[in-house]
Design a protein around this motif. Structure first.
Motif, short mmCIF file in Angstrom:
data_model
loop_
_atom_site.label_atom_id
_atom_site.label_comp_id
_atom_site.label_asym_id
_atom_site.label_seq_id
_atom_site.Cartn_x
_atom_site.Cartn_y
_atom_site.Cartn_z
N THR A 235 -85.63 40.67 11.01
CA THR A 235 -86.39 41.14 12.17
C THR A 235 -87.43 42.13 11.70
O THR A 235 -87.38 42.65 10.59
CB THR A 235 -85.47 41.80 13.21
N ILE A 236 -88.37 42.44 12.58
CA ILE A 236 -89.42 43.39 12.23
C ILE A 236 -88.82 44.77 11.94
O ILE A 236 -89.28 45.48 11.04
CB ILE A 236 -90.53 43.45 13.30
N SER A 237 -87.78 45.15 12.66
CA SER A 237 -87.17 46.46 12.41
C SER A 237 -86.48 46.49 11.05
O SER A 237 -86.52 47.52 10.36
CB SER A 237 -86.19 46.82 13.53
N ALA B 86 -89.30 46.67 8.44
CA ALA B 86 -89.91 48.00 8.49
C ALA B 86 -89.01 49.03 7.82
O ALA B 86 -89.49 49.88 7.06
CB ALA B 86 -90.20 48.40 9.93
N GLU B 87 -87.72 48.95 8.06
CA GLU B 87 -86.78 49.90 7.46
C GLU B 87 -86.67 49.67 5.95
O GLU B 87 -86.69 50.63 5.18
CB GLU B 87 -85.41 49.75 8.11
N ARG C 152 -90.36 38.05 19.78
CA ARG C 152 -89.61 38.60 18.64
C ARG C 152 -90.07 37.94 17.36
O ARG C 152 -90.21 36.73 17.28
CB ARG C 152 -88.11 38.37 18.83
N ARG C 153 -90.27 38.77 16.34
CA ARG C 153 -90.72 38.28 15.04
C ARG C 153 -89.54 38.16 14.09
O ARG C 153 -88.73 39.08 13.99
CB ARG C 153 -91.73 39.25 14.44
N GLN D 229 -93.30 49.80 12.28
CA GLN D 229 -93.42 48.43 12.79
C GLN D 229 -94.86 48.09 13.17
O GLN D 229 -95.31 46.96 12.97
CB GLN D 229 -92.50 48.23 13.99
N HIS D 230 -95.59 49.07 13.70
CA HIS D 230 -96.96 48.76 14.12
C HIS D 230 -97.85 48.43 12.92
O HIS D 230 -98.81 47.68 13.05
CB HIS D 230 -97.56 49.90 14.97
N LEU E 25 -96.84 46.71 10.30
CA LEU E 25 -96.57 45.29 10.04
C LEU E 25 -97.33 44.40 11.01
O LEU E 25 -97.92 43.38 10.61
CB LEU E 25 -95.07 45.00 10.14
N ARG E 26 -97.37 44.78 12.27
CA ARG E 26 -98.11 43.99 13.26
C ARG E 26 -99.61 43.99 12.94
O ARG E 26 -100.29 42.98 13.06
CB ARG E 26 -97.87 44.52 14.67
N TYR F 218 -89.11 37.36 10.03
CA TYR F 218 -89.81 37.21 8.76
C TYR F 218 -88.96 36.41 7.78
O TYR F 218 -87.79 36.71 7.57
CB TYR F 218 -90.12 38.58 8.16
#
Length: 179
Positions: free
Chosen positions: A10-12, A15-16, A44-45, A22-23, A25-26, A47
């Motif tokens: 997931t994006i979270s 990002a972690e 929902r993204r 997260q922004h 990555l967007r 990856y």
């Protein structure tokens, strides 16, 4: 419980793992069309592992090596995704192999091995590579800056203004998210 290395993230999670907001990555998705997470219901993204490896390489070049976004875009264009993935993983042998392959591809042909044909044949590379013109430098007769009383912009100036507009709209979107 840890996920499999082949599992989607997931994006979270990305990002972690990469210590990025997260922004960011967007935003990078808008700048690097090579990053294409799968989007599910509700936006929902997810990856893929290849996306995460590419993002790791982009992060390294931007944050650790001091490249600009345009510089990393140029690296991707010239060397491909595998180059940045190898950099992100610290695989210098692969980076060197890709660089050597690129240099070997650029070695000019000897006159005897060059294809023969007329000037009108479309074989191989163009004889003169087009240069990027910037506000009329190196312009043709029909391009370049226009007089203040003229009613049109050149193609290059219009493209630069559209790019600036896109940057401003993205900044506005990010500021609206913060509010």
């Amino acid at each position: 419980m840890d996920k499999s290395p082949d599992a989607f993230r997931t994006i979270s999670e990305v990002a972690e793992d990469l210590d990025l907001p997260q922004h960011v990555l967007r935003f990078w998705e808008t700048r690097f069309n090579q990053i294409k997470p799968m989007k599910r219901g509700g936006g929902r993204r997810y990856y893929r592992p290849q996306d995460v490896e590419l993002i790791k390489g982009i992060r390294h070049m931007l944050y650790d090596q001091g490249y600009t976004i345009k510089g990393v875009q140029k690296l991707l264009r010239e060397n491909g995704n595998h180059f940045l993935v190898a950099i992100g993983n610290g695989n210098m042998a692969a980076v060197e192999a890709i660089s050597q392959r690129k240099q070997a591809d650029q070695v000019p042909l000897t006159p005897a091995s060059q294809p023969r044909g007329g000037d009108d044949e479309l074989v191989g590379q163009p004889r003169v590579k087009p240069s990027r013109r910037f506000f009329g430098l190196g312009k043709g007769d029909e391009e370049g800056p226009v007089a203040p009383d003229a009613s049109k912009l050149s193609r290059d100036n219009r493209a630069l203004l559209q790019e600036a507009l896109f940057d401003l709209l993205e900044c506005k979107r990010l500021l609206d998210q913060v509010r």
